[in-house]
Design a protein around this motif. Structure first.
Motif, short mmCIF file in Angstrom:
data_model
loop_
_atom_site.label_atom_id
_atom_site.label_comp_id
_atom_site.label_asym_id
_atom_site.label_seq_id
_atom_site.Cartn_x
_atom_site.Cartn_y
_atom_site.Cartn_z
N SER A 1 3.34 14.15 12.71
CA SER A 1 2.36 13.75 11.83
C SER A 1 2.90 13.13 10.54
CB SER A 1 1.07 14.61 11.35
OG SER A 1 1.82 15.66 10.52
N GLN A 2 4.32 13.61 10.25
CA GLN A 2 5.03 13.28 9.06
C GLN A 2 6.31 12.34 9.55
OE1 GLN A 2 4.33 13.99 5.84
NE2 GLN A 2 2.39 14.15 6.72
N VAL A 3 5.93 11.18 10.25
CA VAL A 3 6.90 10.34 10.72
C VAL A 3 6.69 9.03 10.12
CG1 VAL A 3 8.22 9.26 12.58
CG2 VAL A 3 7.48 11.90 12.71
N PHE A 4 7.58 8.33 9.45
CA PHE A 4 7.22 7.08 8.95
C PHE A 4 8.27 5.89 9.21
CE2 PHE A 4 6.00 10.75 6.37
CZ PHE A 4 4.41 10.52 6.04
N THR A 5 7.66 4.94 9.16
CA THR A 5 8.73 3.66 9.51
C THR A 5 9.36 3.16 8.22
OG1 THR A 5 7.25 3.00 11.54
CG2 THR A 5 9.00 1.42 10.36
N ARG A 6 10.76 3.30 8.40
CA ARG A 6 11.46 2.75 7.06
C ARG A 6 11.79 1.30 7.11
NH1 ARG A 6 13.68 6.12 3.56
NH2 ARG A 6 13.73 4.24 2.40
N TYR A 7 12.41 0.96 8.45
CA TYR A 7 12.88 -0.56 8.35
C TYR A 7 12.42 -1.09 9.82
CZ TYR A 7 16.56 -3.92 7.63
OH TYR A 7 17.49 -5.04 7.59
N ARG B 1 11.91 7.90 9.52
CA ARG B 1 12.19 9.11 8.98
C ARG B 1 11.02 10.03 9.28
NH1 ARG B 1 16.27 10.42 5.82
NH2 ARG B 1 16.87 8.65 5.30
N GLY B 2 11.55 10.99 9.79
CA GLY B 2 10.64 12.34 10.26
C GLY B 2 11.03 13.33 9.42
N PHE B 3 10.02 14.28 9.36
CA PHE B 3 10.40 15.50 8.69
C PHE B 3 10.11 16.42 9.58
CE2 PHE B 3 9.31 12.52 5.61
CZ PHE B 3 10.39 12.81 4.61
N MET B 4 10.79 17.82 9.47
CA MET B 4 10.97 19.04 10.31
C MET B 4 10.20 20.06 9.67
SD MET B 4 14.37 19.12 12.61
CE MET B 4 14.56 17.76 13.82
N ASN B 5 9.56 20.80 10.62
CA ASN B 5 8.89 22.13 10.08
C ASN B 5 10.10 23.04 9.69
OD1 ASN B 5 7.83 24.91 9.82
ND2 ASN B 5 5.96 23.92 10.69
N LYS B 6 10.00 23.54 8.40
CA LYS B 6 11.11 24.33 7.98
C LYS B 6 11.40 25.61 8.30
CE LYS B 6 8.64 26.30 3.97
NZ LYS B 6 8.55 26.30 2.65
N ASN B 7 10.19 26.15 9.31
CA ASN B 7 10.13 27.50 9.93
C ASN B 7 10.72 27.40 11.11
OD1 ASN B 7 8.92 28.57 7.65
ND2 ASN B 7 6.85 27.83 8.47
N ASP B 8 10.53 26.67 11.81
CA ASP B 8 11.02 26.47 13.31
C ASP B 8 11.89 25.14 13.71
OD1 ASP B 8 9.18 24.74 13.24
OD2 ASP B 8 7.78 25.53 14.95
N LEU B 9 12.10 24.45 12.46
CA LEU B 9 12.69 23.15 12.65
C LEU B 9 12.50 22.57 13.98
CD1 LEU B 9 16.34 24.62 12.07
CD2 LEU B 9 14.75 23.51 10.40
N GLU B 10 11.16 22.31 14.02
CA GLU B 10 10.70 21.13 15.11
C GLU B 10 10.17 20.01 14.20
OE1 GLU B 10 10.65 21.39 18.30
OE2 GLU B 10 11.71 23.20 18.45
N LEU B 11 10.09 18.86 14.98
CA LEU B 11 9.56 17.69 14.36
C LEU B 11 7.97 17.71 14.06
CD1 LEU B 11 10.29 15.13 13.36
CD2 LEU B 11 9.81 13.96 15.72
N MET C 1 0.76 -1.20 0.16
CA MET C 1 0.14 0.01 0.01
C MET C 1 0.90 1.12 -0.08
SD MET C 1 -2.91 1.14 2.63
CE MET C 1 -1.77 1.28 3.97
N SER C 2 0.61 2.28 -0.89
CA SER C 2 1.49 3.31 -0.88
C SER C 2 1.13 4.19 -0.02
CB SER C 2 1.17 3.98 -2.42
OG SER C 2 0.06 4.37 -2.53
N THR C 3 2.14 5.19 0.42
CA THR C 3 1.92 6.14 1.41
C THR C 3 2.16 7.56 0.77
OG1 THR C 3 2.37 4.76 3.20
CG2 THR C 3 2.65 6.93 3.81
N THR C 4 1.24 8.45 0.96
CA THR C 4 1.42 9.94 0.63
C THR C 4 2.51 10.78 1.60
OG1 THR C 4 -0.49 9.77 -0.76
CG2 THR C 4 0.69 11.92 -0.48
N ILE C 5 3.67 11.05 1.09
CA ILE C 5 4.19 11.93 2.15
C ILE C 5 4.10 13.29 1.63
CG2 ILE C 5 6.55 12.11 3.15
CD1 ILE C 5 7.13 9.42 2.73
N THR C 6 3.53 14.01 2.53
CA THR C 6 3.18 15.50 1.88
C THR C 6 4.34 16.47 2.21
OG1 THR C 6 2.37 16.09 3.85
CG2 THR C 6 0.98 15.50 2.27
N ALA C 7 5.57 16.03 3.10
CA ALA C 7 6.59 16.89 3.40
C ALA C 7 7.76 16.88 2.17
CB ALA C 7 7.14 16.20 4.51
#
Length: 228
Positions: free
Chosen positions: A111-117, A98-108, A1-7
């Motif tokens: 809602s954008q954290v995904f299991t890779r392995y 793998r998670g993604f940080m907000n580019k403005n305040d560099l906080e995690l 199943m595919s996952t959409t990563i908006t980040a």
């Protein structure tokens, strides 16, 4: 199943690797971020102990593959050198996100954290690099992790037909208790059986009660009893 990563759809991407490393019933939380990161109620220590890891390959078909994670041997919040040497390492679990940080305040962005392995530790290695001229001694630890798919393929299928393996699963079951006694017995499979209890044999086709075939049957039966 595919996952959409908006980040990853933006122009600027700031990602972070989160590792759950479980050794001997204790879980250590590591990241490659420049500051402590909190996710799911756990605080991941910043870059320092975590040196790097192999690239994770994405395949359409499920494949096997090991992954190596390198840790520094320099004591920090967790002394991984001492942990490796004194703990039960093999069989420990590893989850990489793998998670993604907000580019403005560099906080995690939680809602954008995904299991890779996800895998199990199968081996480890300790490397020591000594620079005599500079009087420096550098230690590093490499942990080898096998994917769960690879471990499932190595799993023993079924059950062995001996009492020990049966009692490992069902301690009170006695169904295989006679296997050691039966494994060395000789059975003449295919012999014709008569109502009188004699076996056909010799040159006769049917082996009646009083015929020569019956005598051969009695001898065969006597031989089986003697072997027991």
């Amino acid at each position: 199943m595919s996952t959409t990563i908006t980040a990853v759809q933006g122009d600027h991407i700031v990602s972070v690797v989160l590792i759950d490393l479980t050794l001997d019933a204790t879980t250590y939380y590591i990241s490659n971020a420049y500051k402590p990161v909190t996710y799911d109620g756990n605080t991941y220590t910043e870059l320092g102990s975590f040196l790097g890891m192999d690239a994770i390959s994405d395949d359409i078909k499920t494949t096997n593959g090991d992954l190596s994670i390198s840790l520094s041997g320099i004591p920090s919040d967790a002394d991984y050198m001492n942990i490796i040497l004194t703990s039960k390492i093999k069989g420990g679990s590893v989850i990489i996100r793998r998670g993604f940080m907000n580019k403005n305040d560099l906080e995690l962005d939680t809602s954008q954290v995904f299991t890779r392995y996800s895998g199990i530790i199968t081996n480890f290695a300790i490397t020591e690099d000594v620079d005599i001229l500079a009087k420096k001694n550098t230690n590093s630890i490499t942990v080898t992790v096998a994917s769960l798919n690879q471990l499932l393929q190595q799993k023993v299928k079924g059950q062995l037909t001996n009492p020990e393996d049966r009692k490992r699963l069902f301690p009170s079951d006695q169904i295989f208790d006679r296997i050691p006694d039966l494994q060395n017995l000789h059975f003449d499979f295919g012999k014709e059986f008569t109502s009188g209890g004699n076996y056909g044999g010799g040159g006769g086709g049917g082996g009646g009660r009083g015929g020569g075939g019956g005598g051969g049957g009695r001898r065969d039966r006597q031989r089986i009893v003697d072997e027991r």
